[in-house]
Design a protein around this motif. Structure first.
Motif, mmCIF file in Angstrom:
data_model
loop_
_atom_site.group_PDB
_atom_site.id
_atom_site.type_symbol
_atom_site.label_atom_id
_atom_site.label_comp_id
_atom_site.label_asym_id
_atom_site.label_seq_id
_atom_site.Cartn_x
_atom_site.Cartn_y
_atom_site.Cartn_z
ATOM 1 N N TYR A 178 0.875 -1.163 0.000
ATOM 2 C CA TYR A 178 0.000 0.000 0.000
ATOM 3 C C TYR A 178 0.923 1.226 0.000
ATOM 4 O O TYR A 178 1.997 1.199 0.586
ATOM 5 N N PHE B 186 1.335 5.566 0.428
ATOM 6 C CA PHE B 186 0.778 6.718 1.116
ATOM 7 C C PHE B 186 1.638 7.954 0.847
ATOM 8 O O PHE B 186 2.848 7.864 0.660
ATOM 9 N N TYR C 25 2.053 11.467 3.094
ATOM 10 C CA TYR C 25 1.719 12.252 4.271
ATOM 11 C C TYR C 25 2.346 13.635 4.128
ATOM 12 O O TYR C 25 3.401 13.798 3.517
ATOM 13 N N GLN D 172 3.540 17.185 6.337
ATOM 14 C CA GLN D 172 3.860 17.739 7.651
ATOM 15 C C GLN D 172 4.043 19.245 7.515
ATOM 16 O O GLN D 172 5.012 19.710 6.911
ATOM 17 N N LEU E 209 2.288 14.631 11.262
ATOM 18 C CA LEU E 209 1.988 14.263 9.894
ATOM 19 C C LEU E 209 0.487 14.052 9.709
ATOM 20 O O LEU E 209 -0.202 13.571 10.617
ATOM 21 N N LEU F 117 -2.365 12.480 6.733
ATOM 22 C CA LEU F 117 -2.499 11.751 5.485
ATOM 23 C C LEU F 117 -2.982 12.681 4.383
ATOM 24 O O LEU F 117 -3.950 13.429 4.556
ATOM 25 N N LYS G 250 -3.822 8.025 -0.371
ATOM 26 C CA LYS G 250 -3.245 6.687 -0.317
ATOM 27 C C LYS G 250 -3.774 5.841 -1.463
ATOM 28 O O LYS G 250 -4.890 6.059 -1.955
ATOM 29 N N GLU H 157 6.473 19.811 4.326
ATOM 30 C CA GLU H 157 7.306 18.670 3.982
ATOM 31 C C GLU H 157 6.399 17.489 3.668
ATOM 32 O O GLU H 157 5.425 17.234 4.380
ATOM 33 N N PHE I 249 6.004 13.383 2.816
ATOM 34 C CA PHE I 249 6.623 12.081 3.029
ATOM 35 C C PHE I 249 5.854 10.998 2.274
ATOM 36 O O PHE I 249 4.638 10.880 2.417
ATOM 37 N N SER J 108 3.479 0.282 3.104
ATOM 38 C CA SER J 108 3.293 -0.802 4.072
ATOM 39 C C SER J 108 2.916 -2.058 3.313
ATOM 40 O O SER J 108 2.368 -1.995 2.212
ATOM 41 N N ASP J 109 3.235 -3.213 3.904
ATOM 42 C CA ASP J 109 2.966 -4.491 3.260
ATOM 43 C C ASP J 109 1.473 -4.756 3.160
ATOM 44 O O ASP J 109 0.717 -4.437 4.077
ATOM 45 N N GLY K 115 0.259 -2.394 10.150
ATOM 46 C CA GLY K 115 0.325 -0.981 9.804
ATOM 47 C C GLY K 115 1.699 -0.379 9.860
ATOM 48 O O GLY K 115 1.840 0.839 9.825
ATOM 49 N N LYS K 116 2.745 -1.219 9.909
ATOM 50 C CA LYS K 116 4.096 -0.648 9.946
ATOM 51 C C LYS K 116 4.357 0.114 8.658
ATOM 52 O O LYS K 116 4.256 -0.420 7.565
ATOM 53 N N LEU K 117 4.673 1.381 8.788
ATOM 54 C CA LEU K 117 4.974 2.239 7.652
ATOM 55 C C LEU K 117 6.478 2.422 7.524
ATOM 56 O O LEU K 117 7.159 2.676 8.513
ATOM 57 N N PHE L 201 8.975 4.994 5.746
ATOM 58 C CA PHE L 201 8.928 6.338 5.171
ATOM 59 C C PHE L 201 10.145 6.636 4.317
ATOM 60 O O PHE L 201 11.247 6.126 4.563
#
Lengths: 116, 117
Positions: free
Chosen positions: A32, A34, A36, A38, A44, A46, A49, A88, A90, A94-95, A102-104, A106
């Motif tokens: 997936y 995304f 983001y 900032q 941050l 969203l 996505k 900024e 970003f 994520s897998d 939900g580990k992102l 960046f």
């Protein structure tokens, strides 16, 4: 292992000009994607996505990003920027599936500065 | 109402001290995260909790210990602070489903700026 590369650390642009912020990723599984944003001294938020379906996704404030699987890219574009877009940005991945919870991962971030 | 809040906003302390950063979310989310943003703005996950259970623990010195008293709170305690711990620490939360929530939007707090002297 995943990685995300944002090719430009800083992008200066004049107001009402178009902009593209580049993002490439590397992953051994489907992902997936995304973007983001900032704003100064804030957390941050969203922007948009890509999960599945149409490869072109849009945000409510005029940004769009296109997923290109063959080029493993997810570039962010806006046809006409405003001063308020200065921030900024970003890119993150994520897998799909698995137990990533939900580990992102960046990218390094791209500072967009819009000049009057 | 603030969705994800962190306290304190700024933290200046001496090397060797122990400090804590608190995080609370009022979104009813199941999962909370801690991220570290270094001086080059590189953002990296440290920990993740799902319903008070640790599920992600990246390669982080054991001086860092997260604690989740309930699913709305995830605090970060740091022992024996070092100069390299200076960074901005972000808390985040997301709604997860049983199959994993990699697609869920993460909501970030405003960050805690830690400076170790």
């Amino acid at each position: 292992a995943q990685s995300v590369t944002q090719l430009d650390s800083q992008v200066p642009v004049f107001e009402e000009a178009p902009v593209e912020l580049r993002c490439n990723y590397s992953s051994s599984v489907s992902v997936y994607l995304f973007w983001y944003v900032q704003y100064p001294n804030q957390g941050l938020q969203l922007l948009l996505k890509y999960l599945s379906g149409s490869t072109l996704v849009e945000s409510i404030n005029g940004f769009e990003a296109e997923f290109n699987k063959s080029q493993t890219s997810f570039h962010l574009r806006k046809p006409s920027v405003h001063i308020s877009d200065t921030a900024e940005y970003f890119c993150a991945v994520s897998d799909v599936g698995g137990t990533s919870y939900g580990k992102l991962t960046f990218g390094q971030g791209t500072i967009l500065t819009v000049h009057p | 109402d603030t969705a994800v809040s962190q306290t304190p906003k700024y933290l200046v302390t001496q090397m060797g001290n122990d400090k804590s950063i608190k995080c609370e979310q009022n979104l009813g989310h199941d999962t909370m995260y801690w991220y570290k943003q270094d001086s080059k703005k590189f953002l990296k996950i440290m920990f993740s909790y799902n319903n008070k259970e640790l599920i992600i623990n990246e390669t982080v010195p054991n001086r860092f210990s997260p604690k989740s008293p309930d699913k709305a709170h995830l605090n970060l305690h740091i022992n024996s602070l070092e100069l390299g711990d200076s960074a901005v620490y972000f808390c985040a939360s997301s709604q997860d489903r049983l199959s994993g929530g990699a697609w869920e939007t993460q909501y970030f707090g405003p960050g805690t700026r830690l400076l170790v002297l």
